[in-house]
Scaffold this active site. Structure first.
Site, PDB file in Angstrom:
ATOM      1  N   LYS A  33       0.839  -1.209   0.000  1.00 23.20           N
ATOM      2  CA  LYS A  33       0.000   0.000   0.000  1.00 23.20           C
ATOM      3  C   LYS A  33       0.870   1.255   0.000  1.00 23.20           C
ATOM      4  CE  LYS A  33      -2.090  -1.002   3.872  1.00 23.20           C
ATOM      5  NZ  LYS A  33      -1.429  -2.305   4.080  1.00 23.20           N
ATOM      6  N   THR A  34       1.789   1.307   0.952  1.00 21.54           N
ATOM      7  CA  THR A  34       2.657   2.482   1.059  1.00 21.54           C
ATOM      8  C   THR A  34       3.510   2.610  -0.200  1.00 21.54           C
ATOM      9  OG1 THR A  34       2.700   2.182   3.448  1.00 21.54           O
ATOM     10  CG2 THR A  34       4.427   3.561   2.496  1.00 21.54           C
ATOM     11  N   ASP A 217      -1.881   7.926   3.664  1.00 21.29           N
ATOM     12  CA  ASP A 217      -1.464   6.574   4.079  1.00 21.29           C
ATOM     13  C   ASP A 217      -2.055   6.287   5.462  1.00 21.29           C
ATOM     14  OD1 ASP A 217      -0.249   4.118   4.079  1.00 21.29           O
ATOM     15  OD2 ASP A 217       1.814   4.842   4.264  1.00 21.29           O
ATOM     16  N   GLU A 218      -2.171   5.026   5.813  1.00 23.14           N
ATOM     17  CA  GLU A 218      -2.684   4.619   7.136  1.00 23.14           C
ATOM     18  C   GLU A 218      -4.019   5.299   7.440  1.00 23.14           C
ATOM     19  OE1 GLU A 218      -1.152   2.316   8.917  1.00 23.14           O
ATOM     20  OE2 GLU A 218       0.957   2.346   8.324  1.00 23.14           O
ATOM     21  N   GLN A 248      -5.444  -2.990  10.928  1.00 22.92           N
ATOM     22  CA  GLN A 248      -4.309  -2.333  11.577  1.00 22.92           C
ATOM     23  C   GLN A 248      -4.701  -1.027  12.237  1.00 22.92           C
ATOM     24  OE1 GLN A 248      -0.320  -2.738   9.660  1.00 22.92           O
ATOM     25  NE2 GLN A 248      -1.533  -3.333   7.893  1.00 22.92           N
ATOM     26  N   ARG A 606       5.282  -7.425  10.936  1.00 24.47           N
ATOM     27  CA  ARG A 606       6.483  -6.623  10.696  1.00 24.47           C
ATOM     28  C   ARG A 606       7.632  -7.510  10.215  1.00 24.47           C
ATOM     29  NH1 ARG A 606       4.266  -2.944   9.193  1.00 24.47           N
ATOM     30  NH2 ARG A 606       2.472  -4.265   9.493  1.00 24.47           N
TER      31      ARG A 606
HETATM   32  P1  ATP Z   1       1.738  -2.100   6.039  1.00 23.16           P
HETATM   33  O1  ATP Z   1       0.295  -2.483   6.052  1.00 23.16           O
HETATM   34  O2  ATP Z   1       2.510  -2.887   7.033  1.00 23.16           O
HETATM   35  O3  ATP Z   1       1.943  -0.626   6.105  1.00 23.16           O
HETATM   36  P2  ATP Z   1       2.063  -1.960   3.194  1.00 23.16           P
HETATM   37  O4  ATP Z   1       0.836  -2.539   2.588  1.00 23.16           O
HETATM   38  O5  ATP Z   1       2.161  -0.493   3.223  1.00 23.16           O
HETATM   39  O6  ATP Z   1       2.308  -2.592   4.612  1.00 23.16           O
HETATM   40  P3  ATP Z   1       4.620  -1.862   1.896  1.00 23.16           P
HETATM   41  O7  ATP Z   1       5.393  -1.459   3.087  1.00 23.16           O
HETATM   42  O8  ATP Z   1       4.291  -0.858   0.876  1.00 23.16           O
HETATM   43  O9  ATP Z   1       3.287  -2.588   2.382  1.00 23.16           O
HETATM   44  O10 ATP Z   1       5.312  -3.100   1.179  1.00 23.16           O
HETATM   45  C1  ATP Z   1       5.776  -4.223   1.917  1.00 23.16           C
HETATM   46  C2  ATP Z   1       7.043  -4.786   1.291  1.00 23.16           C
HETATM   47  O11 ATP Z   1       6.737  -5.420   0.058  1.00 23.16           O
HETATM   48  C3  ATP Z   1       8.063  -3.724   0.983  1.00 23.16           C
HETATM   49  O12 ATP Z   1       9.338  -4.259   1.232  1.00 23.16           O
HETATM   50  C4  ATP Z   1       7.869  -3.488  -0.492  1.00 23.16           C
HETATM   51  O13 ATP Z   1       9.028  -2.992  -1.111  1.00 23.16           O
HETATM   52  C5  ATP Z   1       7.527  -4.871  -0.988  1.00 23.16           C
HETATM   53  N1  ATP Z   1       6.694  -4.866  -2.221  1.00 23.16           N
HETATM   54  C6  ATP Z   1       5.504  -4.282  -2.368  1.00 23.16           C
HETATM   55  N2  ATP Z   1       5.021  -4.468  -3.611  1.00 23.16           N
HETATM   56  C7  ATP Z   1       5.940  -5.208  -4.272  1.00 23.16           C
HETATM   57  C8  ATP Z   1       6.026  -5.732  -5.604  1.00 23.16           C
HETATM   58  N3  ATP Z   1       5.074  -5.553  -6.501  1.00 23.16           N
HETATM   59  N4  ATP Z   1       7.131  -6.440  -5.922  1.00 23.16           N
HETATM   60  C9  ATP Z   1       8.107  -6.644  -5.016  1.00 23.16           C
HETATM   61  N5  ATP Z   1       8.082  -6.178  -3.749  1.00 23.16           N
HETATM   62  C10 ATP Z   1       7.022  -5.469  -3.377  1.00 23.16           C
HETATM   63 MG    MG Z   2       2.334   0.856   4.847  1.00 22.29          MG
END
Ligand code: ATP
Ligand code: MG
Length: 728
Positions: A33-34, A217-218, A248, A606
């Site tokens: 997402k981020t 975000d969040e 979350q 995490r």
């Molecule tokens: P959270 O809910 O914990 O905030 P999030 O949904 O924001 O998580 P991110 O932090 O954006 O998730 O991504 C998690 C990990 O997955 C990061 O290391 C990111 O670089 C990797 N990632 C995300 N999308 C891809 C992709 N398409 N290919 C490879 N790696 C990815």
């Molecule tokens: Mg995130």
């Protein structure tokens, strides 16, 4: 452009390239997402749909804002520094600085952090002769903040009885005090900037027309006022792009309202709801455990999440008999991880409550392992730093009574409580600040106060100095340096004060340049006031040794959004995690336990490769020894995902039949006064049955041991009398 869209999966690509319209990205932890936010902004800019100043992006921490800027700068040749990317607090601060007059604030208004707010409330109660047992400052602050977060000024708060009316009166008096002193608390930053926009139509229209794309975000952890603020800014037809995960949402205790997600979808008739279902972060076993835990929450939107990686290693669980031993075991394990080539910075030690860090820090310190603590007593919250900042705040604004009260007699300059009371009375009578009332105080006390006023005056005369030199000058001239040089344990504090000078230097290097948004720059005190705002907003993120390879210690709350190769979650005991306050508590019909479970979900997700869960039979916390049962969340992790490093604890009780094993280096040598028993040993008692020794005192005929008999309870036994036998 292609590089911009590389490494995105199909739904991520769809999210990044959505045509301008409202969107909600609802997805589980680690699904990227981020990660979609920077390419989304870059795509909008590079396809000519918006210019950089037309973007407003809200992150959850200052650190995340920096990361977003860095990633964006790597994608597009634009100046990202002038862009409006920050936390709600940071963005509101920026708005109020630019329009301080319209907002009814002094140019150099200061920000009160939560500790400052409490001491301001204490001071208020004292000046009004209000019993602080009837109105504990902490609760009063919570009340005031809760009202502000609902957008309620005192006149709008309903009160049905005398006590409630009195409380509203105190809220009103607090507001007057803040206004007089030129200070704002965190909640005020938000409310004040909301009111500024709401009441000032041309200004509001200006920003509504400026920001065409607003990204958040969040989003699940926004509160009602933050949501209203977003709605107001988006009112001119901007497009909102919100990402979040209802599982979350962990800040309900601070007014966050996960209902904002559903409200957003409904009120904005959001045409684009995108789900990301692939988790790129964690190995399968970790993800399965997280999914199994969160499944126990009945009220969820429900999401699928599958791993991109294989199932990986089992989740390791460890039982220890005390917090000290848990910490020593973690140290041994960390050393082994290091030997296997893991970087320390990729290992996180997470805990539910700040107070738990003490035992961990102690063990890490003894083992010589470098670590960083996020949260807790943060750099900008340490006493010596707050003292130095208080002098700086007085340079910016002599009416800042919180700063004045903090340092008027620190270092000690013989100004007694009596003189201060006289000063307070004089200030109250003249309705002025403490500083302004100094000439009214007569006698020897008055003379000492006047000397303090001259000190402040000479510090103010140095305000033309570049910021780092000004800070150094303040540390010297205030007497703080001399004070800590004479103090026995002052070395660390002196080092922190030097670090403050460094912090000022790097602040000026990074942020001290003029920007394109019409903010006043270069005028008197501008660097100073933005540095002070930075200190209040960014507490904890300027800790010494940022680039060092150090273990990462933090509460689960502050770990949100982050990821590490290896994660330890310690203190998994009922009453600690889930927290005891949550067990009985319900909020809006939702149980506090559900929020704790979401917190556990955040903690588990995490981890990328390896996850450790640990708990202790006894724990010293807040000066008391506590005896807890293993956390119910441990039972929610499917057995096939788990490897116990110690014999498995019985359901709802400890594995009393076996003592935990310890690495050879930390084997406990304590025996209970030569009695032949040792801590951790299993014993049998004729009446209480099987137990394990958890503590020992005295010696010889006076030897006593404390035994955990499971269902029969925990008992102290005198060895001279008790019939106790070794059980194995
Ligand atoms: P959270 O809910 O914990 O905030 P999030 O949904 O924001 O998580 P991110 O932090 O954006 O998730 O991504 C998690 C990990 O997955 C990061 O290391 C990111 O670089 C990797 N990632 C995300 N999308 C891809 C992709 N398409 N290919 C490879 N790696 C990815
Ligand atoms: Mg995130």
């Amino acid at each position: 452009m292609n590089s911009l869209l590389a490494h995105l999966n199909p739904p991520q690509l769809a999210a990044v390239t959505l045509p301008p319209a409202h969107a909600l990205i609802l997805a589980g932890a680690g699904s990227g997402k981020t990660r979609v936010l920077p390419p989304r902004i870059a795509w909008l800019i590079s396809t000519g749909q918006v210019s950089p100043p037309g973007v407003l992006a809200v992150t959850f921490t200052n650190k995340a804002a920096k990361e977003m800027q860095t990633r964006l700068a790597g994608m597009l040749p634009i100046n990202v520094r002038g862009m409006w990317i920050g936390t709600f607090h940071g963005l509101c601060n920026r708005l109020l600085r630019a329009h301080y007059r319209d907002a009814g604030l002094p140019q150099l208004f200061q920000i009160l952090d939560s500790a400052d707010q409490q001491s301001a409330v204490k001071r208020l109660l004292k000046s009004l002769n209000v019993d602080d047992e009837k109105f504990p400052p902490r609760e009063l602050c919570q009340f005031i903040n809760a009202q502000k977060e609902q957008g309620l000024r005192p006149a709008a708060v309903e009160a049905w009885d005398d006590w409630a009316r009195k409380r509203v009166g105190l809220y009103e008096a607090y507001e007057a005090q803040c206004q007089r002193e030129g200070v704002v608390d965190f909640a005020e930053l938000l409310l004040r900037s909301y009111e500024l926009l709401e009441r000032n139509e041309p200004l509001c229209r200006h920003y509504q027309e400026r920001f065409r794309h607003i990204l958040v975000d969040e989003f699940q952890d926004t509160n009602k006022l933050q949501y209203k603020w977003l709605k107001l800014l988006a009112g001119g037809g901007a497009h909102l792009f919100c990402v979040g995960d209802d599982d979350q949402s962990i800040y309900a205790f601070r007014g966050a309202d996960v209902g904002n997600m559903a409200d957003f979808e409904r009120e904005f008739k959001v045409p684009n709801l995108i789900r990301l279902e692939q988790n790129y972060r964690s190995h399968g076993n970790i993800l399965d455990a997280a999914n199994a835990i969160i499944k126990n929450n009945p009220t969820r939107l429900g999401k699928n999440l599958w791993p991109a990686a294989g199932s990986g290693e089992p989740i390791r669980i460890y039982e220890s008999y005390s917090d000290g031993d848990e910490a020593r075991w973690i140290v041994e394990e960390v050393k082994a991880l290091q030997r296997d080539g893991h970087a320390r910075a990729e290992i996180a030690l997470l805990y539910r409550s700040n107070a738990q860090s003490r035992a961990l820090e102690h063990a890490l310190f003894n083992a010589g392992l470098p670590y960083r603590v996020y949260g807790g007593l943060r750099f900008f919250e340490r006493a010596e730093i707050k003292h130095a900042l208080a002098y700086l705040r007085l340079i910016a604004n002599t009416d800042d009574d919180t700063a004045f009260a903090r340092v008027v007699n620190f270092p000690a300059r013989g100004i007694g409580a009596r003189s201060l009371e006289n000063l307070q009375d004089a200030a109250k009578a003249a309705n002025s600040s403490l500083h302004a009332a100094i000439p009214q105080v007569a006698g020897a006390g008055g003379a000492k106060l006047a000397a303090f006023a001259r000190l402040i005056e000479s510090l103010r005369e140095a305000a033309y100095l570049p910021l780092p030199e000004l800070v150094a000058h303040v540390v010297d001239l205030s007497g703080l340096r001399a004070h800590y040089q004479n103090e026995k344990e002052g070395q660390e504090r002196l080092a922190n004060l030097d670090e403050l000078i460094n912090a000022a230097a790097s602040f000026v290097a990074e942020e001290g340049t003029p920007n394109q948004d019409g903010e006043i720059t270069g005028e008197f005190g501008n660097d100073l006031s933005s540095f002070l705002a930075h200190a209040s907003l960014e507490a904890g993120e300027h800790q010494a040794g940022e680039g060092d390879d150090a273990l990462q210690l933090m509460t689960v709350h502050s770990a949100k959004g982050l990821e590490f190769n290896v994660v330890f979650i310690s203190g998994l005991e009922d009453g600690l995690f889930p927290h005891e306050n949550s067990l009985s508590e319900t909020r809006d019909g939702k149980s506090g336990l559900e929020e704790e479970r979401r917190l556990m979900y955040v903690a588990v997700t995490r981890a990328r490769q390896r996850l450790y869960l640990s708990f202790a039979q006894t724990r010293m916390l807040h000066g008391q020894t506590r005896y807890n049962l293993p956390s119910r969340f441990l039972d929610e992790v499917p057995e096939e995902l788990v490897k116990w490093l110690t014999p498995r604890a019985g359901k709802g009780g400890f594995a009393v039949s076996s003592a935990p094993t310890y690495p050879a280096t930390s084997r406990r040598s304590e025996s209970s006064g030569g009695s032949g028993f040792r801590i951790g040993q299993s014993v049998m008692h004729a009446k209480f049955g099987l137990g394990v020794i958890i503590n020992a005192e005295g010696g010889g005929s006076d030897a006593r041991v404390q035994v955990n008999f499971g269902n029969a309870g925990i008992k102290w036994l005198a060895l001279a009398v008790a019939k106790l036998e070794a059980a194995n």
